[in-house]
Structures are given as C-alpha cells and as structure tokens.
Design a protein around this motif. Structure first.
Motif, PDB file in Angstrom:
ATOM      1  N   PRO A 166       1.117  -7.343  -4.209  1.00 40.40           N
ATOM      2  CA  PRO A 166      -0.231  -6.833  -3.748  1.00 40.40           C
ATOM      3  C   PRO A 166      -0.454  -6.915  -1.754  1.00 40.40           C
ATOM      4  N   VAL A 202      -2.617   0.706  -4.529  1.00 39.38           N
ATOM      5  CA  VAL A 202      -0.942   1.113  -4.382  1.00 39.38           C
ATOM      6  C   VAL A 202      -0.201   0.958  -5.261  1.00 39.38           C
ATOM      7  N   ALA A 203       0.322  -0.716  -5.914  1.00 36.66           N
ATOM      8  CA  ALA A 203       0.835  -0.607  -6.504  1.00 36.66           C
ATOM      9  C   ALA A 203       1.014   0.028  -7.791  1.00 36.66           C
ATOM     10  N   GLY A 246      -3.395  -2.870  -1.840  1.00 35.46           N
ATOM     11  CA  GLY A 246      -2.004  -3.136  -2.302  1.00 35.46           C
ATOM     12  C   GLY A 246      -2.122  -3.107  -3.602  1.00 35.46           C
ATOM     13  N   ILE A 282       7.448  -0.324  -4.742  1.00 34.01           N
ATOM     14  CA  ILE A 282       6.678  -0.249  -4.620  1.00 34.01           C
ATOM     15  C   ILE A 282       5.796  -0.869  -5.528  1.00 34.01           C
ATOM     16  N   GLU A 316       1.644  -6.963   0.391  1.00 37.78           N
ATOM     17  CA  GLU A 316       2.758  -6.499   1.185  1.00 37.78           C
ATOM     18  C   GLU A 316       2.104  -4.915   1.375  1.00 37.78           C
ATOM     19  N   LEU A 317       1.461  -4.580   0.460  1.00 34.36           N
ATOM     20  CA  LEU A 317       1.438  -3.104   0.512  1.00 34.36           C
ATOM     21  C   LEU A 317       0.493  -2.543   0.972  1.00 34.36           C
ATOM     22  N   LYS A 318       0.911  -1.816   1.997  1.00 35.30           N
ATOM     23  CA  LYS A 318      -0.441  -0.226   2.159  1.00 35.30           C
ATOM     24  C   LYS A 318      -0.401   0.789   2.044  1.00 35.30           C
ATOM     25  N   ALA A 329       6.682  -4.358  -5.976  1.00 38.14           N
ATOM     26  CA  ALA A 329       6.380  -5.727  -4.396  1.00 38.14           C
ATOM     27  C   ALA A 329       4.869  -6.382  -5.054  1.00 38.14           C
ATOM     28  N   ASN A 335       2.340   3.229   2.833  1.00 36.51           N
ATOM     29  CA  ASN A 335       3.728   3.048   2.088  1.00 36.51           C
ATOM     30  C   ASN A 335       4.001   4.435   1.137  1.00 36.51           C
TER      31      ASN A 335
END
Length: 530
Positions: free
Chosen positions: A118, A84-85, A81, A113, A120-122, A116, A125
């Motif tokens: 981390p 990704v962020a 996560g 993104i 919650e992120l994959k 958000a 996304n």
C-alpha cells in the motif's frame, strides 16, 4: 412462483416488480450524453434494484463496471494505498464471480496493484488503469458504485471523487469513463472537503460536475397496478386492481419499500385471517388499511432511521410538529440544514415550495410518536379515554358518535371553568390525545392533506373497515361554521360517506356545549361544540 420482496435487490424472475423500462430509458439517455451523476434517494427507495436492472439494460451497448462499497471494510479507506489495493480487489472479484472480461494486460495491471505494498500505491495508479482499459475495449465504460455512503466522511474517498472530476474534465484528451453513477442516501454533491490539510472543512464539493438526477423513482398508481396485474395473472383473486393500487398509493405516495411491504403482507399474512378469509377479501382497500395498521406497529430499519433522525435533531422535531399540529405552512429552503436532511432521508417532500410529510404512513408514525410520550400519558384527556375504551366499541365497531359525545363531556369536566383561549394546534393535539388510546393497535388515522391549514383540519379514521371523517376547527362565527359544513360535506362525497363529524372549539361564554345532528344536503353531520 414469484413473491413480493422487501429485502435487498429485486430480481424479475423471482419477484413481482414495477416495470422500470421508462426509468431505465431516461437513465440511459443521461449515460449516452456522457453525464456523471448521483442517484441520491432515501433508504429502501429502490436504488440498488434500479442499478441491477440498469446493468442488464446497458450490457449490449456498454461495458458496465458495477461495484458496491459495502464490500469494502472501514480499513479499506484507512489510506490512499489501501483504498487503491481494495478497489483493485473488487475489480478482480468481478472477473472471477461476475464474468467481467479483461484483456491480459489490464488484468495484469490490476493484479499488480492488488498485490503491491500500500505504501507504493497512489490514486493515479488506478486512473492510469482506467485510461488504458478504455483504450483497449470496443465499448464505452460505465462505472456504477452503490452504497457510497459508507465512504462519504473519508478524505481518501473525497480525493477519489476529485480525480473522477478531473477525468470528467479531461475526457476529450484522455477518455476513461463514458459515465459515472454513484448511488446512496447522502447528497455527495454537498460534501465538506478540506482543500489543504491545515484548512477547516468547507463546502467545496469535488463532485460539482454531477448532473441533476430527475428520474422519478416513486411509484404512481399505474406503476403499482402493473405489478398487481402480474400478481393477478398468477393468482386470479378477482381484485379490482386499479382500486387497490390507488389505495396503496394513497397511503405510501409511492415509496417503493412501503408499496412492496403492503403487497407482501397482504399476500403472506393477511389472507386467511378474520374478515380476510379469501384473497378477494384481502386484496381490497380494507385489506390495504389493515395492512397499514400492521406496518405502523412494526420495528424495521426504515422506521428506525426515521425516528432516529427525529430524536437526535431538535430543530427537525420542532418543524415536524409545526407541520403536523399547527397546520402552518413551512416553506422549503434548500439552505435550511434540517429541511435538507429530512428531504434527503425521504421523510419530507416539497411541492410548490411548501414542505409536507412524505406519505401518510410516515405521518401516522410521527403522530403516534409525538403523542405517545410519558407526559401525554398523564394528560387527563388521555386518561379519560383510556378508561372508557370499551364504552366506544360495540360488537367490534367504533361508535364515533359516542366518541364525540364523551369527548365533549370529558373536555367540559376538565376545562369547563377555564376560558383561556388556545390556538388550532392545541385544539388538534387535545382531540388526537383523546382519540389515540381508543384506536391504538386496532385502527389508524391520518390527516387529509388538502385540509391541513391554520383554520381547519380533517382527521380520517380507519377502524376495522369503517372510515370516519372528523373536521377540527376553532369557532369563528356562524357564517364560517356554515362554510365548514359545506366543505366537510364535499369531502364526504370524495370518501363516499353519508355521515361526517365536526368538532368546534368555541370560546364564546354564551355558547351551547353539546352534540347535535344536522342535515347538509343528503349528508348527516354530527356537530360537537366544546
């Protein structure tokens, strides 16, 4: 006025550069074909400069997303996560600071993104954004990522590569990128990857879809001459551009940093110094040689990287000494880890399956390292020449005849009562041990690659503008010795010299020890026998 640059990316409007057009055309052809690939080259080999030029070159036909993983901290790879962020933040920075234009929908998705949690992120996304982005633009997207080395040991990055691989495989159904280019030192096609959390690391690359990158990034004489012609147009030094370019290539084998460093030092530090008072005197083969001497005394990140690998890898150090001193051919084996790593880091190259040191400057640095040890400083040959340095220098010139004469005397004094035979490697090491203190800090030397074998080796010495060629060999009879004289005479022709030197180690008890001069055609050879 433009300058030569050895720090970070070269900018055409500010720096003298090699013309990259032909290389850019080759890279674009790979991109046009939809290939994913890695620009895997040694440090300071021009990767970042090529990517910057490529970004400009592709702008008309492609939307280029150019990222640098140096902008991401170690914490950015701490979890999926967070990665990704952080990746989304890089994209937003491109919009704010580099003029990347996004549609409102894509900008909103990336912004969501970025902000958000981390948890919650994959990674999917991020790839969902890439797919929609590709659908919304009228140009194919090319993704460039520089300095991927900072992430190569991280599982999150390996998972990112795996999804890039999947995007490549599914590109007919769900287009994302026209091409993906990763740049770094590490060969990420051979990364270790865990298939499952409970499995040991295995060589199962998530990037095995990468095409081979065969674009030549080293500079040849024509490349260097093109850059020097631009400098000459501005400064009108009167240099022989082709001759200077050839001399630079001879020392560097086109290693981009070393090429630029030689030019930079001639331009900024050599001109005006004794023997090089004018640009015309500095921009010569003699000026190149003097600048190489200065470079060999430098501490810089390139040499620190080279010597750090040698000091930490006994197998590599042993192999390098075999190449340098023994003359025994080392055959390239891609499964040999030490060989693979040394080539990846730019210290070795291979031609026709034979391994060699990448360039004369690296070779000289390595010779100096292996000879300049505490143990060697106690060697009687080293001590003998160290005490007599002033005996060999007359009005600033190296008296090579006297060096050989005194070597014979010292060798006979130290080893004269011992008839123990030794091989070529030991003979070369002993002479270089004697030579090293004499030329240290004032001259430099290298080995003529074409004669490095297990029978003979030519040492080429540059000392304040003068050049000397010394052939080292084991005595194997008169016929063999006569052939050696003829071969040395041929190399003197190549170097435009009239006088050459030959040192023979003779284990015949009835030999005549000493130095004598013999004519060979229109050449004069000074032959020493010990």
């Amino acid at each position: 006025m433009r300058t030569f640059n050895t720090a970070a990316v070269c900018i055409p409007s500010k720096h003298y550069m090699v013309d990259l057009t032909s290389r850019l055309e080759q890279v674009k052809a790979m991109i046009d074909a939809g290939q994913y690939f890695v620009i895997n080259r040694a440090r300071q080999y021009g990767k970042t400069t090529l990517l910057a030029a490529l970004r400009r070159y592709l702008a008309e036909n492609y939307l280029v997303i150019s990222l640098d993983f140096q902008a991401m901290s170690g914490a950015s790879f701490s979890s999926e996560g967070v990665f990704v962020a952080s990746f989304a933040d890089l994209l937003l920075d491109l919009c704010e600071f580099q003029g990347l234009v996004l549609s409102s929908d894509i900008h909103r998705m990336i912004q969501e993104i970025s902000t958000a949690s981390p948890e919650e992120l994959k990674l999917p996304n991020l790839f969902r954004v890439f797919a929609r982005w590709n659908r919304d633009v009228d140009k194919p997207i090319v993704l460039l990522i520089d300095e991927v080395d900072s992430a190569t040991n991280n599982q999150v990055f390996l998972d990112f590569l795996a999804l890039l691989r999947l995007a490549y495989i599914n590109r007919e159904n769900v287009p994302t990128f026209q091409s993906v280019i990763l740049a770094g030192v590490t060969d990420i096609k051979n990364l270790k990857r865990k298939l499952r959390p409970d499995e040991a690391s295995k060589f199962n690359s998530p990037w095995n879809i990468a095409a081979d990158f065969k674009v030549k990034m080293s500079f040849d004489t024509a490349d260097i001459a093109g850059m020097l012609n631009e400098y000459e147009a501005d400064h009108r030094t009167g240099m022989d551009v082709r001759a200077v370019a050839q001399s630079i290539e001879d020392y560097t084998s086109g290693y981009p940093f070393l090429v630029s460093r030689i030019c930079q030092l001639i331009d900024t530090e050599l001109i005006g110094k004794p023997r090089f008072e004018t640009p015309a005197l500095a921009w010569t083969a003699e000026g190149v040689s003097e600048t190489v001497r200065k470079i060999l005394l430098e501490r810089n990140t390139l040499f620190e990287s080279l010597m750090g690998k040698v000091q930490s890898n006994e197998d590599l150090a042993r192999m390098l000494q075999t190449i340098l001193f023994a003359g025994n051919p080392v055959m390239f084996n891609p499964d040999n880890v030490a060989l693979h790593d040394a080539e990846m880091y730019g210290f070795l190259t291979h031609t026709d399956s034979k391994v060699q040191i990448a360039n004369r400057i690296f070779e000289s640095r390595l010779y100096n390292y292996f000879l300049n040890t505490e143990e060697n400083h106690e060697n009687p040959l080293w001590l003998s020449s160290s005490r007599m340095i002033n005996h060999f220098i007359e009005t600033g010139r190296l008296n090579m005849d006297r060096v050989l004469e005194q070597f014979v005397v010292s060798f006979d004094d130290i080893y004269g009562d011992s008839y123990t035979e030794f091989n070529e490697e030991e003979g070369r090491r002993r002479f270089l041990l004697y030579l090293r203190p004499i030329i240290n800090g004032t001259g430099n030397y290298y080995i003529e690659a074409r004669t490095r074998n297990n029978e003979r080796m030519d040492v080429v010495i540059d000392y304040l503008g003068e050049r000397f060629v010394v052939e080292l060999k084991i005595w194997r009879g008169n016929a063999y010795n006569e052939r050696g004289k003829d071969q040395l005479a041929a190399y003197l022709d190549y170097y435009h010299l009239d006088r050459g030197y030959m040192l023979s180690y003779n284990f015949n008890r009835k030999k005549t020890v000493g130095v004598h001069t013999v004519p060979v055609g229109d050449k004069t050879l000074v032959e020493a026998v010990v």
